[in-house]
Scaffold this active site. Structure first.
Site, PDB file in Angstrom:
ATOM      1  N   ILE A 184      -8.450   1.117  18.862  1.00  0.00           N
ATOM      2  CA  ILE A 184      -9.324   0.108  18.285  1.00  0.00           C
ATOM      3  C   ILE A 184      -8.705  -1.281  18.395  1.00  0.00           C
ATOM      4  CG2 ILE A 184     -10.278   1.783  16.651  1.00  0.00           C
ATOM      5  CD1 ILE A 184      -8.472   0.393  14.501  1.00  0.00           C
TER       6      ILE A 184
ATOM      7  N   SER B 243     -11.211  -0.789  -0.366  1.00  0.00           N
ATOM      8  CA  SER B 243      -9.924  -0.815   0.350  1.00  0.00           C
ATOM      9  C   SER B 243     -10.092  -1.217   1.799  1.00  0.00           C
ATOM     10  CB  SER B 243      -9.268   0.571   0.305  1.00  0.00           C
ATOM     11  OG  SER B 243      -8.598   0.785  -0.892  1.00  0.00           O
TER      12      SER B 243
ATOM     13  N   ASP C 244       0.839  -1.199   0.000  1.00  0.00           N
ATOM     14  CA  ASP C 244       0.000   0.000   0.000  1.00  0.00           C
ATOM     15  C   ASP C 244       0.876   1.250   0.000  1.00  0.00           C
ATOM     16  OD1 ASP C 244      -2.252   1.897   0.912  1.00  0.00           O
ATOM     17  OD2 ASP C 244      -3.269  -0.040   0.946  1.00  0.00           O
TER      18      ASP C 244
ATOM     19  N   HIS D 145      -3.535   6.028   3.769  1.00  0.00           N
ATOM     20  CA  HIS D 145      -4.346   4.885   3.358  1.00  0.00           C
ATOM     21  C   HIS D 145      -3.810   3.566   3.917  1.00  0.00           C
ATOM     22  CE1 HIS D 145      -5.855   1.847   0.433  1.00  0.00           C
ATOM     23  NE2 HIS D 145      -6.925   2.622   0.384  1.00  0.00           N
TER      24      HIS D 145
ATOM     25  N   ASP E 276      -1.204   2.308  18.377  1.00  0.00           N
ATOM     26  CA  ASP E 276      -2.097   1.161  18.254  1.00  0.00           C
ATOM     27  C   ASP E 276      -1.593   0.122  17.260  1.00  0.00           C
ATOM     28  OD1 ASP E 276      -4.318   0.141  19.450  1.00  0.00           O
ATOM     29  OD2 ASP E 276      -5.782   1.318  18.340  1.00  0.00           O
TER      30      ASP E 276
ATOM     31  N   TYR F 266      -7.204 -11.229 -11.082  1.00  0.00           N
ATOM     32  CA  TYR F 266      -6.412 -12.411 -11.403  1.00  0.00           C
ATOM     33  C   TYR F 266      -6.927 -13.635 -10.648  1.00  0.00           C
ATOM     34  CZ  TYR F 266      -3.100  -9.275 -13.669  1.00  0.00           C
ATOM     35  OH  TYR F 266      -2.516  -8.348 -14.486  1.00  0.00           O
TER      36      TYR F 266
ATOM     37  N   ASN G 120      -4.889  -2.943  24.733  1.00  0.00           N
ATOM     38  CA  ASN G 120      -3.853  -1.978  25.108  1.00  0.00           C
ATOM     39  C   ASN G 120      -4.451  -0.682  25.645  1.00  0.00           C
ATOM     40  OD1 ASN G 120      -4.884  -1.038  22.686  1.00  0.00           O
ATOM     41  ND2 ASN G 120      -2.906  -0.529  21.792  1.00  0.00           N
TER      42      ASN G 120
END
Length: 563
Positions: free
Chosen positions: A148, A294, A91, A130, A100, A232, A144
């Protein structure tokens, strides 16, 4: 003079492993025609570009609805993942110092986190945002007390192939795929896509598949045909869902769609520093909602990592089959052009893997928290979790590396995890008053016969010369009770007898399927909670802890129930 120079072209870079070279030609069409006639040239094509499959959006739904949608919390009763499973995020890079994420970042022997094929160096730092968002969906750190939770607690490998604007060449993506496969990635997650097919990209995909990797890609936000590399044959193409299992209108569709997953208004990590998406789209730093295929693909990547965490012996085709066969069917019965086989189902995929995989008993280690800060002359703890894989149930002897100024002791050692579950022991870290300040790495190793695994945690030793509060952690919550509640489980408890000198800010709920094998489930602010979606006929074990500004209490009494 070389053929390139004779025809007005120059080489930009090459990849001997995939047998391609990228060149710049003054007259591309003429150059390509002449090169195709050469007997030593296998193919000539444009180096197309791919982009992130992202649709920026404002917050619209409650945070992380996707985890419950794919039944991840139920899968966590079996496994939260294993650091031995590496997921390559191909990416824009990753903010590998994000609070995090840093506990789950893969590291090469030289300490790097991956590779940057845009700037051609070993610092794949995200300058777009991204890739960091995708990484958080796959494997943000659980338990933690911040941010999230990712779908799986596995190792994140950062492979940067897209630039700060989210655009990258097929040649860079191909090199990134091959690099990930060569450096131990089991899952290659690609939230990107381009319009055209390419021999260079196709060859890289085939190379990684043949090395045993599972490749997963976003279908695209075109509203039309599936993009490449998702189109593919060796790649799982993932379409996007809105909350409520509705097909997202922006998502690509067609016969190539294999699975679907949550993609709209998905809450995940963002770089803690300013990047392109902050200035271009007004996306917040640290955490944000984004939408697109994504965001759907990494839900599947995380589920695949969970499946492999249950059984390391599975092949990539076996993992793919399990994901397909376990999918929650949506739309027309069977595979269709919108949802593929259906929505990825982490819980059923993991349980199917346990039942069908060839037995190869093993264990995995993890630590929580993975970063411990201790003042000189004081002590701290980290909980070491020993997880059983494929029915492993042998004793594991634990040890920690020597560290100047610190000593270590384990609450229980050796430890034996129940088959198919986990157990835990506390590592107590005692720091001497003369210890050097700074950050060190503690490696905890486990040995059982010929099997050996390790986990790492970071120790930050600070100077306690400054005045500190004498407050401590709370005492354990009292009188935990459990009962069934309309097909669910209800837990009620009383506050701790002592707050530790600092107000109690919340409670952590732990659940497992074996006594002593509980793992963190969630945090709540009240003295009760209701657990939905549990499997009937299975006994569940619980305890809770209290949390204040100084840390977490010891566990409450343990309770169990069969829903």
């Amino acid at each position: 003079m070389s053929d390139l120079a004779l025809h007005g072209a120059s080489k930009i870079r090459s990849d001997p492993g995939l047998a391609f070279a990228v060149v710049h030609a003054q007259n591309p069409e003429s150059f390509m025609a002449k090169m195709k006639a050469k007997p030593y040239v296998a193919y000539v094509e444009y180096d197309w570009t791919a982009t992130t499959d992202l649709t920026p959006n404002d917050p619209a739904y409650s945070k992380q609805w996707g985890l419950a949608s794919i039944f991840a919390p139920s899968a966590w009763d079996t496994t939260q993942g294993s650091k031995s499973i590496v997921v390559a995020v191909v990416d824009t890079g990753i903010d590998y110092n994000h609070p995090d994420l840093k506990g789950n970042i893969w590291r090469a022997p030289d300490g790097s986190c991956g590779y940057d094929f845009v700037n051609m160096d070993n610092d794949p730092k995200d300058d777009n945002g991204h890739g960091t968002h995708v990484a958080g969906i796959v494997a943000a750190t659980i338990q933690n007390s911040i941010g999230i939770a990712g779908v799986s607690q596995t190792a994140l490998m950062a492979v940067k192939v897209l630039d700060s604007t989210g655009v990258g060449s097929y040649s860079a993506i191909a090199s990134g795929i091959k690099w990930a496969a060569d450096h131990g990635a089991r899952v290659i997650s690609m939230s990107l896509g381009g319009t055209y097919s390419s021999s260079t990209l196709s060859n890289a995909v085939a190379y990684a598949w043949n090395k045993g990797c599972l490749l997963i890609a976003s279908a695209g936000n075109t509203g039309g045909s599936v993009m490449y590399p998702a189109a593919y044959e060796q790649v799982i193409a993932v379409s996007a869902l809105a909350r409520g299992d509705y097909f997202a209108s922006y998502s690509a569709r067609g016969s190539k769609i294999e699975l679907s997953a949550p993609g709209s208004s998905v809450y995940s990590t963002m770089p803690t520093y300013t990047v392109y998406m902050n200035s271009k789209y007004g996306v917040p730093t640290s955490y944000a909602y984004l939408s697109g295929t994504s965001m759907a693909a990494p839900h599947v990547s995380g589920a695949a990592a969970l499946v492999w965490s249950v059984s390391l012996s599975l092949t990539n085709q076996q993992v793919r089959d399990i994901l397909d066969q376990s999918a929650y069917d949506l739309g027309s019965a069977g595979r269709d052009t919108y949802f593929g086989y259906g929505k990825v189902n982490a819980q059923l995929s993991v349980s199917t893997a346990k039942e069908t995989a060839t037995s190869n008993p093993d264990f995995a280690l993890s630590s929580s928290p993975s970063i411990v800060t201790i003042n000189k002359g004081e002590t701290g703890t980290s909980r070491i979790v020993i997880s059983s894989i494929d029915g492993f149930s042998s004793a594991v002897s634990l040890s920690a590396n020597d560290l100047i100024g610190a000593t270590f002791s384990f609450g229980l050692n050796p430890v034996t995890p129940p088959p198919g579950s986990s157990c835990q022991t506390d590592l107590t870290i005692s720091v001497s008053s003369s210890a050097p300040s700074g950050i060190s790495v503690i490696t905890v190793s486990g040995q059982s016969g010929s099997k050996s695994h390790s986990t790492q945690l970071t120790l930050n030793i600070t100077d306690s010369a400054a005045p500190t509060s004498q407050a401590g952690v709370p005492s354990p919550p009292q009188n935990l009770r459990v009962s069934t509640y309309y097909g669910s489980v209800k837990l009620i408890w009383s506050p701790p007898a002592s707050s530790g000198g600092s107000p109690v800010t919340g409670y952590k709920v732990y659940r497992g399927t074996a006594s002593g094998g509980e793992i963190y489930r969630k945090s709540v602010s009240t003295c009760y909670t209701v657990e939905w979606g549990l499997l009937r006929g299975i006994r569940y074990y619980y305890y809770v802890t209290a949390v204040n500004a100084n840390g977490e209490s010891a566990p409450s009494n343990e309770v169990s129930i069969v829903p």
